[in-house]
Motif scaffolding. Sequence first.
Motif, PDB file in Angstrom:
ATOM      1  N   ASP A   5       0.846  -1.190   0.000  1.00  0.00           N
ATOM      2  CA  ASP A   5       0.000   0.000   0.000  1.00  0.00           C
ATOM      3  C   ASP A   5       0.885   1.246   0.000  1.00  0.00           C
ATOM      4  N   SER A   6       0.565   2.204  -0.865  1.00  0.00           N
ATOM      5  CA  SER A   6       1.409   3.396  -1.007  1.00  0.00           C
ATOM      6  C   SER A   6       1.548   4.168   0.304  1.00  0.00           C
ATOM      7  N   SER A   7       0.566   4.063   1.192  1.00  0.00           N
ATOM      8  CA  SER A   7       0.658   4.755   2.484  1.00  0.00           C
ATOM      9  C   SER A   7       1.732   4.129   3.376  1.00  0.00           C
ATOM     10  N   GLN A   8       2.188   2.921   3.023  1.00  0.00           N
ATOM     11  CA  GLN A   8       3.199   2.229   3.829  1.00  0.00           C
ATOM     12  C   GLN A   8       4.621   2.377   3.283  1.00  0.00           C
ATOM     13  N   LEU A   9       4.784   3.076   2.151  1.00  0.00           N
ATOM     14  CA  LEU A   9       6.114   3.201   1.548  1.00  0.00           C
ATOM     15  C   LEU A   9       7.119   3.835   2.506  1.00  0.00           C
ATOM     16  N   LYS A  10       6.714   4.883   3.228  1.00  0.00           N
ATOM     17  CA  LYS A  10       7.626   5.541   4.170  1.00  0.00           C
ATOM     18  C   LYS A  10       8.080   4.573   5.247  1.00  0.00           C
ATOM     19  N   GLY A  16      14.593   0.258   6.203  1.00  0.00           N
ATOM     20  CA  GLY A  16      15.765  -0.077   5.400  1.00  0.00           C
ATOM     21  C   GLY A  16      15.478  -1.028   4.250  1.00  0.00           C
ATOM     22  N   ARG A  17      14.230  -1.182   3.889  1.00  0.00           N
ATOM     23  CA  ARG A  17      13.865  -2.106   2.817  1.00  0.00           C
ATOM     24  C   ARG A  17      14.009  -1.445   1.449  1.00  0.00           C
ATOM     25  N   GLU A  18      14.242  -2.276   0.448  1.00  0.00           N
ATOM     26  CA  GLU A  18      14.214  -1.828  -0.938  1.00  0.00           C
ATOM     27  C   GLU A  18      12.936  -2.363  -1.564  1.00  0.00           C
ATOM     28  N   LEU A  19      12.315  -1.568  -2.405  1.00  0.00           N
ATOM     29  CA  LEU A  19      11.021  -1.925  -2.981  1.00  0.00           C
ATOM     30  C   LEU A  19      11.119  -1.903  -4.502  1.00  0.00           C
ATOM     31  N   LEU A  39      13.246   1.186  -5.450  1.00  0.00           N
ATOM     32  CA  LEU A  39      13.143   2.330  -4.535  1.00  0.00           C
ATOM     33  C   LEU A  39      13.892   1.994  -3.253  1.00  0.00           C
ATOM     34  N   SER A  40      14.763   2.900  -2.816  1.00  0.00           N
ATOM     35  CA  SER A  40      15.531   2.677  -1.587  1.00  0.00           C
ATOM     36  C   SER A  40      15.787   4.028  -0.915  1.00  0.00           C
ATOM     37  N   GLY A  41      16.456   3.986   0.231  1.00  0.00           N
ATOM     38  CA  GLY A  41      16.812   5.202   0.951  1.00  0.00           C
ATOM     39  C   GLY A  41      15.885   5.480   2.106  1.00  0.00           C
ATOM     40  N   SER A  42      15.569   6.756   2.308  1.00  0.00           N
ATOM     41  CA  SER A  42      14.681   7.173   3.392  1.00  0.00           C
ATOM     42  C   SER A  42      13.584   8.061   2.792  1.00  0.00           C
ATOM     43  N   PRO A  43      12.520   8.332   3.535  1.00  0.00           N
ATOM     44  CA  PRO A  43      11.466   9.192   2.990  1.00  0.00           C
ATOM     45  C   PRO A  43      11.965  10.593   2.600  1.00  0.00           C
ATOM     46  N   GLU A  44      12.986  11.072   3.318  1.00  0.00           N
ATOM     47  CA  GLU A  44      13.522  12.404   3.031  1.00  0.00           C
ATOM     48  C   GLU A  44      14.546  12.378   1.900  1.00  0.00           C
ATOM     49  N   LYS A  45      15.293  11.295   1.774  1.00  0.00           N
ATOM     50  CA  LYS A  45      16.336  11.170   0.747  1.00  0.00           C
ATOM     51  C   LYS A  45      16.221   9.792   0.109  1.00  0.00           C
ATOM     52  N   ALA A  46      15.249   9.661  -0.756  1.00  0.00           N
ATOM     53  CA  ALA A  46      15.004   8.386  -1.435  1.00  0.00           C
ATOM     54  C   ALA A  46      15.777   8.358  -2.750  1.00  0.00           C
ATOM     55  N   LYS A  47      15.922   7.167  -3.281  1.00  0.00           N
ATOM     56  CA  LYS A  47      16.568   6.982  -4.583  1.00  0.00           C
ATOM     57  C   LYS A  47      15.768   5.942  -5.349  1.00  0.00           C
ATOM     58  N   ASP A 100       4.170   3.118 -11.638  1.00  0.00           N
ATOM     59  CA  ASP A 100       2.962   3.419 -10.887  1.00  0.00           C
ATOM     60  C   ASP A 100       3.283   3.392  -9.396  1.00  0.00           C
ATOM     61  N   ARG A 101       3.026   4.480  -8.710  1.00  0.00           N
ATOM     62  CA  ARG A 101       3.342   4.556  -7.276  1.00  0.00           C
ATOM     63  C   ARG A 101       2.600   3.508  -6.456  1.00  0.00           C
ATOM     64  N   GLU A 102       1.599   2.852  -7.026  1.00  0.00           N
ATOM     65  CA  GLU A 102       0.808   1.846  -6.314  1.00  0.00           C
ATOM     66  C   GLU A 102       1.277   0.419  -6.557  1.00  0.00           C
ATOM     67  N   LYS A 103       2.343   0.207  -7.307  1.00  0.00           N
ATOM     68  CA  LYS A 103       2.695  -1.155  -7.744  1.00  0.00           C
ATOM     69  C   LYS A 103       3.976  -1.726  -7.138  1.00  0.00           C
ATOM     70  N   PHE A 104       4.491  -1.150  -6.072  1.00  0.00           N
ATOM     71  CA  PHE A 104       5.696  -1.699  -5.456  1.00  0.00           C
ATOM     72  C   PHE A 104       5.373  -3.005  -4.740  1.00  0.00           C
ATOM     73  N   VAL A 105       6.329  -3.917  -4.752  1.00  0.00           N
ATOM     74  CA  VAL A 105       6.202  -5.210  -4.072  1.00  0.00           C
ATOM     75  C   VAL A 105       7.387  -5.397  -3.140  1.00  0.00           C
ATOM     76  N   GLY A 106       7.314  -6.401  -2.285  1.00  0.00           N
ATOM     77  CA  GLY A 106       8.450  -6.735  -1.437  1.00  0.00           C
ATOM     78  C   GLY A 106       9.598  -7.237  -2.290  1.00  0.00           C
ATOM     79  N   GLN A 107      10.819  -7.062  -1.805  1.00  0.00           N
ATOM     80  CA  GLN A 107      12.000  -7.354  -2.614  1.00  0.00           C
ATOM     81  C   GLN A 107      12.016  -8.779  -3.156  1.00  0.00           C
ATOM     82  N   GLY A 108      11.694  -9.770  -2.343  1.00  0.00           N
ATOM     83  CA  GLY A 108      11.716 -11.150  -2.815  1.00  0.00           C
ATOM     84  C   GLY A 108      10.629 -11.467  -3.823  1.00  0.00           C
TER      85      GLY A 108
END
Length: 120
Positions: A5-10, A16-19, A39-47, A100-108
């Motif tokens: 869920d996009s609300s959980q990305l932060k 420390g997870r990568e998405l 997607l990795s990093g922190s909410p303030e400095k993401a990459k 799509d900001r709604e389509k991230f999955v867990g790394q595995g």
Amino acid sequence: MKYIDSSQLKTYLKLGRELPQFLGFGKYFESRTFEWANLSGSPEKAKIDLIRSYDAGAGWGCCDVLSFGQVADDDPSEEKFFEGALEECLSWLESELGGDREKFVGQGMIDQVYEEQCRQ
């Protein structure tokens, strides 16, 4: 396949997870590529990175897409990424990569996405 869920990305970034997110198949000269954003990093400095993995596992029963060779390893000019606040990264994902900001999955889970796409 469950998307994060996009609300959980932060929260995921703070842990420390990568998405990853599947973007599509592409081509690099004669090789087919499996293209995804990471997607990795922190909410303030993401990459967010565009990862173009060589499609090394078609037809295999189990595929670790994270271990496939990457186009940018062989050709650094192909490296594409953006760094900034999370919202800026998500906007770049949508405008530059067609993601799509709604389509991230867990790394595995990117392996499951790959296997599913290869079966189609």
